[in-house]
Design an enzyme around this catalytic site. Structure first.
Site, PDB file in Angstrom:
ATOM      1  CD  GLU A  48      -1.228  -1.101 -10.679  1.00  0.00           C
ATOM      2  OE1 GLU A  48      -2.120  -0.592  -9.973  1.00  0.00           O
ATOM      3  OE2 GLU A  48      -0.632  -2.148 -10.379  1.00  0.00           O
ATOM      4  CG  ASP A  49      -4.042   2.402  -7.472  1.00  0.00           C
ATOM      5  OD1 ASP A  49      -3.127   1.630  -7.821  1.00  0.00           O
ATOM      6  OD2 ASP A  49      -4.753   2.190  -6.474  1.00  0.00           O
ATOM      7  N   GLY A  57       6.132  -2.460  -6.534  1.00  0.00           N
ATOM      8  CA  GLY A  57       6.305  -2.892  -7.923  1.00  0.00           C
ATOM      9  C   GLY A  57       5.873  -4.338  -8.156  1.00  0.00           C
ATOM     10  N   GLY A 117      -8.583   0.739  -7.787  1.00  0.00           N
ATOM     11  CA  GLY A 117      -7.936   2.034  -7.566  1.00  0.00           C
ATOM     12  C   GLY A 117      -7.751   2.908  -8.789  1.00  0.00           C
ATOM     13  NE  ARG A 147     -11.851   1.599  -3.740  1.00  0.00           N
ATOM     14  CZ  ARG A 147     -10.681   0.953  -3.792  1.00  0.00           C
ATOM     15  NH1 ARG A 147      -9.651   1.531  -4.360  1.00  0.00           N
ATOM     16  NH2 ARG A 147     -10.556  -0.260  -3.285  1.00  0.00           N
ATOM     17  CB  THR A 207       0.615  -5.009  -8.179  1.00  0.00           C
ATOM     18  OG1 THR A 207       0.446  -5.200  -6.780  1.00  0.00           O
ATOM     19  CG2 THR A 207      -0.703  -5.199  -8.893  1.00  0.00           C
ATOM     20  CG  LEU A 208       3.650  -2.461 -13.458  1.00  0.00           C
ATOM     21  CD1 LEU A 208       2.361  -2.512 -14.269  1.00  0.00           C
ATOM     22  CD2 LEU A 208       4.231  -1.052 -13.481  1.00  0.00           C
ATOM     23  CG  ASP A 223       3.933   0.783  -2.253  1.00  0.00           C
ATOM     24  OD1 ASP A 223       4.853   1.564  -1.994  1.00  0.00           O
ATOM     25  OD2 ASP A 223       3.341   0.125  -1.378  1.00  0.00           O
ATOM     26  CG  ASP A 230      -8.780   1.227  -0.764  1.00  0.00           C
ATOM     27  OD1 ASP A 230      -7.731   1.058  -1.431  1.00  0.00           O
ATOM     28  OD2 ASP A 230      -9.271   0.327  -0.052  1.00  0.00           O
TER      29      ASP A 230
HETATM   30  P1  IMP Z   1       2.570  -2.655  -5.185  1.00  0.00           P
HETATM   31  O1  IMP Z   1       3.191  -2.633  -3.815  1.00  0.00           O
HETATM   32  O2  IMP Z   1       3.357  -1.813  -6.165  1.00  0.00           O
HETATM   33  O3  IMP Z   1       2.357  -4.061  -5.652  1.00  0.00           O
HETATM   34  O4  IMP Z   1       1.132  -1.972  -5.052  1.00  0.00           O
HETATM   35  C1  IMP Z   1       0.029  -2.741  -4.736  1.00  0.00           C
HETATM   36  C2  IMP Z   1      -1.198  -1.945  -4.474  1.00  0.00           C
HETATM   37  O5  IMP Z   1      -1.114  -1.471  -3.131  1.00  0.00           O
HETATM   38  C3  IMP Z   1      -1.491  -0.715  -5.305  1.00  0.00           C
HETATM   39  O6  IMP Z   1      -2.081  -0.986  -6.559  1.00  0.00           O
HETATM   40  C4  IMP Z   1      -2.455   0.009  -4.394  1.00  0.00           C
HETATM   41  O7  IMP Z   1      -3.774  -0.493  -4.567  1.00  0.00           O
HETATM   42  C5  IMP Z   1      -1.951  -0.359  -3.012  1.00  0.00           C
HETATM   43  N1  IMP Z   1      -1.169   0.760  -2.427  1.00  0.00           N
HETATM   44  C6  IMP Z   1       0.152   0.900  -2.359  1.00  0.00           C
HETATM   45  N2  IMP Z   1       0.482   2.061  -1.744  1.00  0.00           N
HETATM   46  C7  IMP Z   1      -0.690   2.659  -1.427  1.00  0.00           C
HETATM   47  C8  IMP Z   1      -1.031   3.895  -0.786  1.00  0.00           C
HETATM   48  O8  IMP Z   1      -0.188   4.729  -0.379  1.00  0.00           O
HETATM   49  N3  IMP Z   1      -2.355   4.152  -0.654  1.00  0.00           N
HETATM   50  C9  IMP Z   1      -3.332   3.298  -1.073  1.00  0.00           C
HETATM   51  N4  IMP Z   1      -3.060   2.145  -1.683  1.00  0.00           N
HETATM   52  C10 IMP Z   1      -1.749   1.823  -1.861  1.00  0.00           C
END
Ligand code: IMP
Length: 199
Positions: free
Chosen positions: A102-103, A108, A47, A168, A110-111, A106, A162
């Site tokens: 990061e893209d 948090g 992403g 993308r 992953t980070l 959300d 995506d």
């Molecule tokens: P996290 O929930 O912060 O761990 O985010 C994990 C991953 O979910 C991100 O790096 C994105 O690849 C994907 N993601 C979260 N929210 C969105 C969204 O609104 N659109 C597309 N991908 C998302």
């Protein structure tokens, strides 16, 4: 670029994206200008690719890049943050100044995992930059030093982000209005955004 069926609505236009990324690039250039070695920008695949490309172009200092790819954590809402590295860095980051790119942040999870995991490798410093920050969805508090845009709690696609591998290369950020409708028909937006090429 708009989608006539209103399944997706423009949220951040190309010009706005460019301005926000330039602002972050400038901020990072100022902060990271006097390091002993160029900082290492770590793009989280897939992403972050478009953001990383524009961010590094907007920076006024020398940088190096590398990539990491991790598997998605369980979608059951588990807050364990258990993820797995499926493609690791090529560079040894011990003693390096590292910025995770990061893209979107959300929940948090992953980070948080990446900060912990890369932090254990002995970097000189560790920071994070994200194109989008969906603050309202945070499960774990995680530090994000550089953020280009805060977005509301909506699913977004485009500019690297995506839905099932699609969208993308849309050059702006679109908010998906009806995620259930898109899940039913993942190509829904493709038909209004792009010229169809297949028979
Ligand atoms: P996290 O929930 O912060 O761990 O985010 C994990 C991953 O979910 C991100 O790096 C994105 O690849 C994907 N993601 C979260 N929210 C969105 C969204 O609104 N659109 C597309 N991908 C998302």
């Amino acid at each position: 670029m708009t989608s006539p069926d209103h399944a997706g609505e423009p949220l951040i236009a190309r010009r706005e994206l460019a301005c926000g990324i330039d602002r972050v690039g400038m901020q990072m250039s100022n902060d990271l200008a006097s390091l002993p070695r160029p900082p290492l920008l770590v793009g989280v695949l897939k992403g972050s690719t478009l953001f990383l490309a524009d961010l590094m172009r907007s920076m006024q200092i020398e940088v190096e890049i590398d990539f990491i790819s991790i598997s998605a954590y369980s979608s059951t809402g588990s807050s364990s943050g258990v993820v797995r590295i499926v493609k690791d860095l090529e560079v040894d980051i011990a003693g390096r100044d590292v910025v995770i790119v990061e893209d979107i942040v959300d929940t948090g999870l992953t980070l948080n995992y990446l900060r912990r995991s890369l932090g254990e490798r002995g970097p000189r410093s560790l920071r994070a930059a994200t194109l989008l920050d969906k603050v309202a969805r945070r499960i774990v508090p995680v530090e994000v030093e550089y953020s280009a845009f805060e977005v509301p709690d909506v699913f977004v696609v485009g500019y690297g982000l995506d839905f099932q591998g699609l969208y993308r290369n849309v050059p702006e950020i679109l908010a998906v209005k009806d995620i259930a409708k898109l899940a039913n028909d993942p190509m829904l937006l493709v038909r209004s955004l792009f010229v169809e090429t297949s028979a």
